[in-house]
Design a protein around this motif. Structure first.
Motif, short mmCIF file in Angstrom:
data_model
loop_
_atom_site.label_atom_id
_atom_site.label_comp_id
_atom_site.label_asym_id
_atom_site.label_seq_id
_atom_site.Cartn_x
_atom_site.Cartn_y
_atom_site.Cartn_z
N ARG A 73 0.75 -1.00 -0.03
CA ARG A 73 0.22 -0.42 -0.01
C ARG A 73 0.82 1.19 0.25
NH1 ARG A 73 -4.44 -1.51 5.16
NH2 ARG A 73 -5.09 -0.03 4.61
N GLY A 74 2.04 1.12 0.74
CA GLY A 74 2.66 2.58 0.16
C GLY A 74 3.38 2.83 -0.46
N THR A 75 3.38 2.02 -1.23
CA THR A 75 4.03 2.94 -3.32
C THR A 75 3.31 3.58 -3.65
OG1 THR A 75 2.74 0.42 -4.39
CG2 THR A 75 4.62 0.09 -3.88
N TYR A 76 1.64 3.61 -3.21
CA TYR A 76 0.66 4.15 -4.22
C TYR A 76 0.10 3.62 -5.29
CZ TYR A 76 -2.37 7.95 -5.78
OH TYR A 76 -3.63 8.22 -6.11
N TRP A 77 1.10 3.73 -5.63
CA TRP A 77 1.00 2.88 -7.57
C TRP A 77 0.92 1.47 -7.30
CZ3 TRP A 77 -0.63 6.65 -10.12
CH2 TRP A 77 -0.10 8.49 -9.99
N ARG A 78 0.59 0.94 -6.74
CA ARG A 78 0.31 -0.71 -5.76
C ARG A 78 0.51 -1.85 -6.75
NH1 ARG A 78 -4.13 -0.02 -2.10
NH2 ARG A 78 -3.43 1.80 -1.89
N GLY A 79 0.46 -2.77 -6.85
CA GLY A 79 -0.02 -4.05 -7.68
C GLY A 79 1.01 -4.74 -9.22
N GLY A 80 0.51 -5.79 -9.67
CA GLY A 80 0.95 -5.54 -11.15
C GLY A 80 2.08 -6.67 -10.77
N PRO A 81 2.93 -7.34 -12.21
CA PRO A 81 3.88 -8.54 -11.91
C PRO A 81 4.74 -8.27 -11.56
CG PRO A 81 3.35 -7.71 -14.56
CD PRO A 81 2.33 -7.01 -13.58
N VAL A 82 5.47 -7.18 -11.53
CA VAL A 82 6.86 -6.41 -10.77
C VAL A 82 6.73 -6.34 -9.81
CG1 VAL A 82 8.41 -5.10 -11.01
CG2 VAL A 82 7.76 -5.64 -13.06
N LEU A 83 5.82 -5.16 -9.18
CA LEU A 83 5.99 -5.14 -7.31
C LEU A 83 5.53 -5.78 -6.78
CD1 LEU A 83 4.54 -1.30 -7.65
CD2 LEU A 83 6.87 -2.07 -7.38
N MET A 84 4.80 -6.98 -7.53
CA MET A 84 3.66 -7.47 -6.40
C MET A 84 4.61 -9.07 -6.66
SD MET A 84 1.56 -6.67 -5.08
CE MET A 84 0.45 -8.09 -4.68
N THR A 85 5.82 -9.69 -7.99
CA THR A 85 6.60 -10.53 -7.70
C THR A 85 7.55 -10.42 -7.42
OG1 THR A 85 6.41 -11.91 -10.55
CG2 THR A 85 8.68 -11.45 -9.06
N ALA A 86 8.47 -8.68 -6.69
CA ALA A 86 9.43 -8.45 -5.48
C ALA A 86 8.96 -8.57 -4.08
CB ALA A 86 9.85 -6.95 -6.36
N LEU A 87 7.53 -8.29 -4.61
CA LEU A 87 6.92 -8.35 -2.51
C LEU A 87 7.55 -10.14 -2.75
CD1 LEU A 87 5.38 -6.86 -0.15
CD2 LEU A 87 4.47 -7.47 -1.47
N ALA A 88 6.66 -10.86 -3.47
CA ALA A 88 7.07 -12.19 -3.31
C ALA A 88 8.19 -12.50 -2.45
CB ALA A 88 6.29 -13.25 -4.10
N ILE A 296 2.93 -18.31 -6.82
CA ILE A 296 2.88 -18.06 -4.85
C ILE A 296 3.40 -16.95 -5.29
CG2 ILE A 296 3.87 -18.03 -2.41
CD1 ILE A 296 2.34 -20.30 -2.86
N GLY A 297 4.44 -16.74 -6.29
CA GLY A 297 5.47 -16.05 -6.61
C GLY A 297 5.81 -14.74 -7.03
N HIS A 298 3.98 -14.67 -7.75
CA HIS A 298 3.64 -13.26 -8.46
C HIS A 298 2.25 -12.78 -7.82
CE1 HIS A 298 5.49 -15.26 -12.05
NE2 HIS A 298 6.16 -14.57 -11.32
N ILE A 299 2.16 -13.37 -6.47
CA ILE A 299 1.24 -12.94 -5.76
C ILE A 299 1.24 -11.93 -4.30
CG2 ILE A 299 -0.22 -14.18 -7.08
CD1 ILE A 299 -0.65 -16.08 -3.88
N GLY A 300 2.71 -11.87 -4.06
CA GLY A 300 3.25 -11.25 -3.29
C GLY A 300 3.61 -12.12 -2.03
N GLY A 301 3.52 -13.42 -1.94
CA GLY A 301 4.01 -14.50 -1.33
C GLY A 301 2.85 -15.58 -0.55
#
Length: 412
Positions: A73-88, A296-301
């Motif tokens: 949530r802190g990115t404001y520009w949330r979601g998407g494959p790149v950020l959710m994979t990084a978060l995972a 699981i690797g692309h949805i935030g873990g």
């Protein structure tokens, strides 16, 4: 306990992987996660190194939920494959730390076992139905009771999935060198839905005739059909009693599953290209699918996977997490720890990794008797050999591109 360092390790033991290693101020205590996004690995690595890793230094790694919410949530520009994979990658590594600190396997921290092992499915393909049958029989001899089957499409220059388990585990079918310093996408040409729709029911008719009705057979459409075509295929496959028909439609048009569901009782699986629980919700609440297939690797873990499984449970929807060769053994370990700890597990996709991958990532889940078995070691059970990883530098590569007979781009 505090996070002292976040290492982002990009390595290519046969194909590219992005590993996340989170170190703490407790001597020897660290966690290993996976942040691999096939074909866009460096985009994820940059997001981790330049944007997310600095936010973690000094944080308590025990606060997984708070860290997850901050990064999402802190990115404001949330979601998407790149950020959710990084978060995972971060989330999986934090769960690994939590398990190691507790001295328990992660499944124990998720509520404990609901089953001993997780039913797994492997991949089979062949240039002919006879060749496919031989491949299926070989998989059955290894104990598999769930098998995904794919066949060539007449007229196409190549067909996704035809290479079976070897294709799923390796990068041999990806793009070849182009002379510009890196490979370009492999093109699967002359693919036509009409040809595909004619050949797939014939494949299942052949296999059921030769193999009987007890074997659980699956098939992956790979998001290539429009709603009417998908409804027709699901209806025509009804007599062959599939375990599920996978990814029949593009992920953008979830409402189109109403048409497919109304046309057939063939079980449906979807979600490989989803990135959050919010994308799953409409399919759950209307009971438009039977299996949720997020990666699981692309949805935030693990944190998001557990929530998705909980949301699916009251709608009698089971999990079938994505488990190909283009995510590292760390995510495969995460898959199995979640699988054995939830009540609504269905089946788990798996691959046999080449030895070169095991050299870099020791600790992949064990497969025997058609099931995957979680590690009993504290944490997830997967590690990374950083010295071995250095031997295999990143090599630019892409997922293939599909084109119709008229040359136009189609969904791969």
């Amino acid at each position: 306990m505090k996070i002292t360092d976040v290492r982002v390790i990009v390595t290519c033991p046969g194909r590219n992987y992005v590993a996340v290693k989170i170190l703490t101020d407790e001597p020897g205590l660290y966690g290993v996660g996976d942040a691999t996004l096939n074909g866009r690995e460096l985009a994820v690595a940059a997001a981790l190194q330049e944007h997310l890793a600095p936010l973690l230094i000094g944080r308590d790694p025990d606060q997984i939920e708070d860290i997850w919410q901050m990064l999402f949530r802190g990115t404001y520009w949330r979601g998407g494959p790149v950020l959710m994979t990084a978060l995972a990658g971060i989330d999986i590594a934090l769960w690994d730390i939590k398990g190691k600190r507790a001295g328990l396997p992660v499944y124990s921290l998720l509520g404990g076992k609901t089953r001993d092992g997780a039913w797994a499915y492997t991949h089979c393909g062949g240039h002919t139905n006879e060749e496919l049958e031989d491949s299926v029989r070989a998989a059955m001899a290894k104990g598999f009771q769930h098998i995904r089957v794919q066949c060539p499409v007449p007229g196409a220059t190549s067909t996704y999935g035809m290479g079976g388990a070897a294709e799923a585990a390796s990068a041999s079918w990806l793009g070849k060198g182009s002379g510009d310093g890196g490979p370009m996408p492999h093109v699967e040409g002359n693919w036509e839905p009409a040809s595909y729709l004619r050949v797939v029911p014939k494949m299942f008719a052949y296999l059921r005739d030769k193999l009987g009705d007890e074997l659980n057979l699956l098939h992956d459409v790979h998001e290539r059909l429009n709603p009417v075509q998908a409804a027709r295929l699901a209806k025509e496959l009804e007599p062959y009693h599939l375990f599920f028909l996978e990814d029949a439609l593009r992920p953008e048009h979830k409402e189109s599953f109403r048409l497919v569901r109304n046309a057939s009782t063939t079980p449906l699986a979807m979600g490989e290209l989803f990135h959050t629980k919010y994308e799953c919700l409409p399919l759950f609440t209307e009971q438009l699918i039977d299996f949720i297939r997020c990666d699981i690797g692309h949805i935030g873990g693990i944190t998001e996977a557990k929530k998705i499984a909980i949301l699916a449970e009251p709608y009698q929807i089971q999990t079938a997490w994505h488990g190909p060769g283009d995510i590292s053994p760390a995510t495969h370990c995460a898959n199995v720890h979640v699988d054995v700890s939830i009540p609504n597990f269905g089946v788990q996709e798996m691959v046999y990794f080449p030895e070169i991958v095991h050299e870099v990532f020791p600790g992949a889940p064990e497969c025997r008797d058609g099931k995957l078995w979680p590690s009993e070691a504290p944490g997830l059970g997967c590690d990374i050999n950083e010295e071995a990883a250095k031997k295999y530098p990143y090599q630019r590569n892409y997922l293939p591109v599909c084109r119709r007979a008229d040359g136009s781009v189609h969904d791969w």
